[in-house]
Design a protein around this motif. Structure first.
Motif, PDB file in Angstrom:
ATOM      1  N   VAL A   1      81.270  19.629 190.262  1.00 52.22           N
ATOM      2  CA  VAL A   1      81.814  20.427 189.033  1.00 52.22           C
ATOM      3  C   VAL A   1      81.721  19.379 187.884  1.00 52.22           C
ATOM      4  CG1 VAL A   1      83.913  21.047 187.925  1.00 52.22           C
ATOM      5  CG2 VAL A   1      83.773  21.521 190.268  1.00 52.22           C
ATOM      6  N   ALA A   2      81.676  18.284 188.249  1.00 48.08           N
ATOM      7  CA  ALA A   2      81.693  17.032 187.254  1.00 48.08           C
ATOM      8  C   ALA A   2      80.099  17.296 186.638  1.00 48.08           C
ATOM      9  CB  ALA A   2      81.663  15.688 187.576  1.00 48.08           C
ATOM     10  N   ARG A   3      79.008  17.382 187.698  1.00 46.83           N
ATOM     11  CA  ARG A   3      77.495  17.693 187.226  1.00 46.83           C
ATOM     12  C   ARG A   3      77.475  18.846 186.623  1.00 46.83           C
ATOM     13  NH1 ARG A   3      77.977  12.967 189.825  1.00 46.83           N
ATOM     14  NH2 ARG A   3      79.021  12.554 187.816  1.00 46.83           N
ATOM     15  N   GLN A   4      78.066  19.746 187.046  1.00 47.01           N
ATOM     16  CA  GLN A   4      77.960  21.133 186.106  1.00 47.01           C
ATOM     17  C   GLN A   4      78.522  21.061 184.876  1.00 47.01           C
ATOM     18  OE1 GLN A   4      79.984  24.407 188.224  1.00 47.01           O
ATOM     19  NE2 GLN A   4      79.672  25.789 186.805  1.00 47.01           N
ATOM     20  N   VAL A   5      79.766  20.294 184.798  1.00 46.09           N
ATOM     21  CA  VAL A   5      80.385  19.879 183.209  1.00 46.09           C
ATOM     22  C   VAL A   5      79.473  19.192 182.418  1.00 46.09           C
ATOM     23  CG1 VAL A   5      82.073  18.564 182.217  1.00 46.09           C
ATOM     24  CG2 VAL A   5      82.685  20.371 184.004  1.00 46.09           C
ATOM     25  N   GLU A   6      78.719  18.123 183.021  1.00 41.02           N
ATOM     26  CA  GLU A   6      77.805  17.421 182.391  1.00 41.02           C
ATOM     27  C   GLU A   6      76.531  18.155 181.823  1.00 41.02           C
ATOM     28  OE1 GLU A   6      78.694  13.183 184.839  1.00 41.02           O
ATOM     29  OE2 GLU A   6      77.243  14.722 185.466  1.00 41.02           O
ATOM     30  N   ALA A   7      76.181  18.837 182.401  1.00 38.07           N
ATOM     31  CA  ALA A   7      74.946  19.955 182.260  1.00 38.07           C
ATOM     32  C   ALA A   7      75.434  20.847 180.879  1.00 38.07           C
ATOM     33  CB  ALA A   7      74.641  20.672 183.215  1.00 38.07           C
ATOM     34  N   TRP A   8      76.533  21.469 181.021  1.00 35.75           N
ATOM     35  CA  TRP A   8      77.157  22.331 179.968  1.00 35.75           C
ATOM     36  C   TRP A   8      77.137  21.459 178.889  1.00 35.75           C
ATOM     37  CZ3 TRP A   8      81.665  22.227 177.091  1.00 35.75           C
ATOM     38  CH2 TRP A   8      81.815  23.443 176.495  1.00 35.75           C
ATOM     39  N   ALA A   9      77.556  20.259 178.902  1.00 33.47           N
ATOM     40  CA  ALA A   9      77.916  19.452 177.805  1.00 33.47           C
ATOM     41  C   ALA A   9      76.529  18.771 176.996  1.00 33.47           C
ATOM     42  CB  ALA A   9      79.029  18.570 177.902  1.00 33.47           C
ATOM     43  N   GLY A  10      75.451  18.917 177.793  1.00 33.66           N
ATOM     44  CA  GLY A  10      74.155  18.295 177.497  1.00 33.66           C
ATOM     45  C   GLY A  10      74.543  16.632 177.690  1.00 33.66           C
ATOM     46  N   LEU A  11      75.154  16.468 178.552  1.00 28.86           N
ATOM     47  CA  LEU A  11      75.301  14.783 179.198  1.00 28.86           C
ATOM     48  C   LEU A  11      74.382  14.808 180.418  1.00 28.86           C
ATOM     49  CD1 LEU A  11      79.272  14.706 178.941  1.00 28.86           C
ATOM     50  CD2 LEU A  11      77.717  13.746 177.137  1.00 28.86           C
ATOM     51  N   ALA A  12      73.973  13.192 180.209  1.00 30.08           N
ATOM     52  CA  ALA A  12      73.344  12.974 181.576  1.00 30.08           C
ATOM     53  C   ALA A  12      74.078  12.932 182.711  1.00 30.08           C
ATOM     54  CB  ALA A  12      72.656  11.499 181.222  1.00 30.08           C
ATOM     55  N   SER A  13      73.213  13.077 183.902  1.00 28.66           N
ATOM     56  CA  SER A  13      74.039  13.176 185.193  1.00 28.66           C
ATOM     57  C   SER A  13      74.582  11.676 185.302  1.00 28.66           C
ATOM     58  CB  SER A  13      73.309  13.340 186.278  1.00 28.66           C
ATOM     59  OG  SER A  13      74.094  13.672 187.564  1.00 28.66           O
ATOM     60  N   GLY A  14      75.969  11.788 185.813  1.00 31.99           N
ATOM     61  CA  GLY A  14      76.842  10.379 186.023  1.00 31.99           C
ATOM     62  C   GLY A  14      77.569   9.932 184.823  1.00 31.99           C
ATOM     63  N   SER A  15      77.498  10.860 183.693  1.00 31.49           N
ATOM     64  CA  SER A  15      77.910  10.301 182.200  1.00 31.49           C
ATOM     65  C   SER A  15      79.616  10.558 182.599  1.00 31.49           C
ATOM     66  CB  SER A  15      77.691  11.234 181.205  1.00 31.49           C
ATOM     67  OG  SER A  15      76.374  11.086 180.814  1.00 31.49           O
ATOM     68  N   VAL A  16      80.292  11.506 183.351  1.00 30.10           N
ATOM     69  CA  VAL A  16      81.473  11.400 183.537  1.00 30.10           C
ATOM     70  C   VAL A  16      82.022  10.196 184.447  1.00 30.10           C
ATOM     71  CG1 VAL A  16      83.493  12.669 184.861  1.00 30.10           C
ATOM     72  CG2 VAL A  16      81.902  13.823 183.265  1.00 30.10           C
ATOM     73  N   ARG A  17      82.668   9.453 183.929  1.00 29.60           N
ATOM     74  CA  ARG A  17      83.360   8.247 184.744  1.00 29.60           C
ATOM     75  C   ARG A  17      84.837   8.307 185.079  1.00 29.60           C
ATOM     76  NH1 ARG A  17      80.611   3.658 182.969  1.00 29.60           N
ATOM     77  NH2 ARG A  17      81.516   2.710 184.532  1.00 29.60           N
ATOM     78  N   GLN A  18      85.350   8.966 184.683  1.00 31.00           N
ATOM     79  CA  GLN A  18      87.017   9.043 184.578  1.00 31.00           C
ATOM     80  C   GLN A  18      87.276  10.762 184.761  1.00 31.00           C
ATOM     81  OE1 GLN A  18      89.817  10.295 183.079  1.00 31.00           O
ATOM     82  NE2 GLN A  18      91.545   9.155 184.583  1.00 31.00           N
ATOM     83  N   VAL A  19      88.065  10.965 185.923  1.00 25.82           N
ATOM     84  CA  VAL A  19      88.724  12.225 186.262  1.00 25.82           C
ATOM     85  C   VAL A  19      90.136  12.197 186.568  1.00 25.82           C
ATOM     86  CG1 VAL A  19      88.644  14.221 187.970  1.00 25.82           C
ATOM     87  CG2 VAL A  19      86.432  12.975 187.017  1.00 25.82           C
ATOM     88  N   LEU A  20      91.112  13.188 185.677  1.00 26.55           N
ATOM     89  CA  LEU A  20      92.331  13.117 185.773  1.00 26.55           C
ATOM     90  C   LEU A  20      92.630  14.516 186.291  1.00 26.55           C
ATOM     91  CD1 LEU A  20      95.205  11.920 185.416  1.00 26.55           C
ATOM     92  CD2 LEU A  20      95.016  13.105 183.073  1.00 26.55           C
ATOM     93  N   CYS A  21      93.260  14.744 187.470  1.00 27.79           N
ATOM     94  CA  CYS A  21      93.868  16.009 187.990  1.00 27.79           C
ATOM     95  C   CYS A  21      95.109  15.923 187.674  1.00 27.79           C
ATOM     96  CB  CYS A  21      93.495  15.950 189.399  1.00 27.79           C
ATOM     97  SG  CYS A  21      91.834  16.052 189.989  1.00 27.79           S
ATOM     98  N   THR A  22      95.637  17.155 187.014  1.00 29.52           N
ATOM     99  CA  THR A  22      96.993  17.393 186.657  1.00 29.52           C
ATOM    100  C   THR A  22      97.674  18.581 187.163  1.00 29.52           C
ATOM    101  OG1 THR A  22      96.250  16.268 184.716  1.00 29.52           O
ATOM    102  CG2 THR A  22      98.454  17.522 184.807  1.00 29.52           C
ATOM    103  N   GLU A  23      98.850  18.495 187.602  1.00 29.32           N
ATOM    104  CA  GLU A  23      99.660  19.776 187.817  1.00 29.32           C
ATOM    105  C   GLU A  23     100.735  19.872 186.814  1.00 29.32           C
ATOM    106  OE1 GLU A  23     101.562  21.153 191.846  1.00 29.32           O
ATOM    107  OE2 GLU A  23     102.722  19.553 190.826  1.00 29.32           O
ATOM    108  N   TYR A  24     100.810  21.406 186.249  1.00 33.01           N
ATOM    109  CA  TYR A  24     101.826  21.225 185.520  1.00 33.01           C
ATOM    110  C   TYR A  24     102.681  22.604 185.910  1.00 33.01           C
ATOM    111  CZ  TYR A  24      98.811  19.361 181.723  1.00 33.01           C
ATOM    112  OH  TYR A  24      98.127  18.498 180.997  1.00 33.01           O
ATOM    113  N   GLU A  25     104.191  22.222 186.511  1.00 34.97           N
ATOM    114  CA  GLU A  25     104.932  23.429 186.865  1.00 34.97           C
ATOM    115  C   GLU A  25     105.287  24.036 185.522  1.00 34.97           C
ATOM    116  OE1 GLU A  25     105.766  24.086 189.658  1.00 34.97           O
ATOM    117  OE2 GLU A  25     105.108  22.523 191.083  1.00 34.97           O
ATOM    118  N   ALA A  26     105.876  25.341 186.014  1.00 33.22           N
ATOM    119  CA  ALA A  26     106.308  26.262 184.666  1.00 33.22           C
ATOM    120  C   ALA A  26     107.439  25.557 184.113  1.00 33.22           C
ATOM    121  CB  ALA A  26     107.130  27.304 185.263  1.00 33.22           C
ATOM    122  N   GLY A  27     107.385  25.580 182.636  1.00 32.06           N
ATOM    123  CA  GLY A  27     107.899  24.643 181.833  1.00 32.06           C
ATOM    124  C   GLY A  27     107.649  23.423 181.602  1.00 32.06           C
ATOM    125  N   VAL A  28     106.571  22.792 182.047  1.00 34.10           N
ATOM    126  CA  VAL A  28     106.181  21.579 181.742  1.00 34.10           C
ATOM    127  C   VAL A  28     104.769  21.564 180.672  1.00 34.10           C
ATOM    128  CG1 VAL A  28     104.899  19.544 182.863  1.00 34.10           C
ATOM    129  CG2 VAL A  28     106.966  20.594 183.823  1.00 34.10           C
TER     130      VAL A  28
END
Length: 189
Positions: free
Chosen positions: A82-109
């Motif tokens: 998914v990171a490689r797909q995101v980079e391609a969409w953004a016109g970035l070189a493969s491997g440009s994404v160096r940080q990933v944050l996964c987040t869960e928001y419960e209802a009301g957050v």
């Protein structure tokens, strides 16, 4: 497909904000939600304060106590396609994404007004599970300019340029559980 580009008119949205709907298929979304839900998510730590959203950082994480980036667990293999797909969409070189944050928001957050830390450059976010209002604001004299992006499930946004550096963003409390994956490139300065 809707794409916001470089706007001359701020009423159309912040310059440097891009958006596309249906970036991934529903089956991929469900698989990603399952992976995130299985992570050892922890409440977001902001110095001595604890946020209501639960997160897991990969590659790097910002330590508010030390006020600096620290290394985190490597980006998981299941995120990399998914990171490689995101980079391609953004016109970035493969491997440009160096940080990933996964987040869960419960209802009301939600998440308050902020800008991402200056150590990061481009910010890309994949919205999963439910829609949210992605709000932007910037001060213009004695008033605020505002823009709201309706981020649909499976959509992707990118903040670059003014959208990244001059506008703050926030998410008001969500109506139902939402997940997101934020992909960040590093600032070379």
């Amino acid at each position: 497909m809707t794409q916001l580009g470089l706007f001359a008119d701020p009423r159309g949205g912040p310059a440097g904000l891009r958006y596309t709907g249906d970036f991934i298929e529903a089956a991929v979304e469900q698989a990603l939600i399952g992976r995130i839900a299985a992570l050892p998510l922890q409440r977001f730590q902001f110095g001595a304060f604890e946020g209501n959203r639960r997160v897991a950082s990969f590659g790097y994480r910002y330590d508010y106590s030390l006020q600096m980036l620290t290394e985190a667990e490597p980006i998981p293999d299941w995120v990399l396609p998914v990171a490689r797909q995101v980079e391609a969409w953004a016109g970035l070189a493969s491997g440009s994404v160096r940080q990933v944050l996964c987040t869960e928001y419960e209802a009301g957050v939600g998440i308050g007004w902020h800008r991402d830390k200056p150590q990061f450059d481009k910010i890309l976010g994949l919205s999963l599970g439910s829609a949210c209002k992605f709000r932007f604001r910037r001060r213009n004299g004695d008033r605020w300019e505002r823009h709201t992006l309706e981020a649909a499930p499976r959509s992707l946004y990118m903040m670059d340029g003014e959208a990244r550096s001059r506008w703050e963003h926030s998410i008001p409390p969500v109506e139902s559980r939402r997940y997101s994956i934020t992909f960040r490139t590093m600032n070379s300065e």
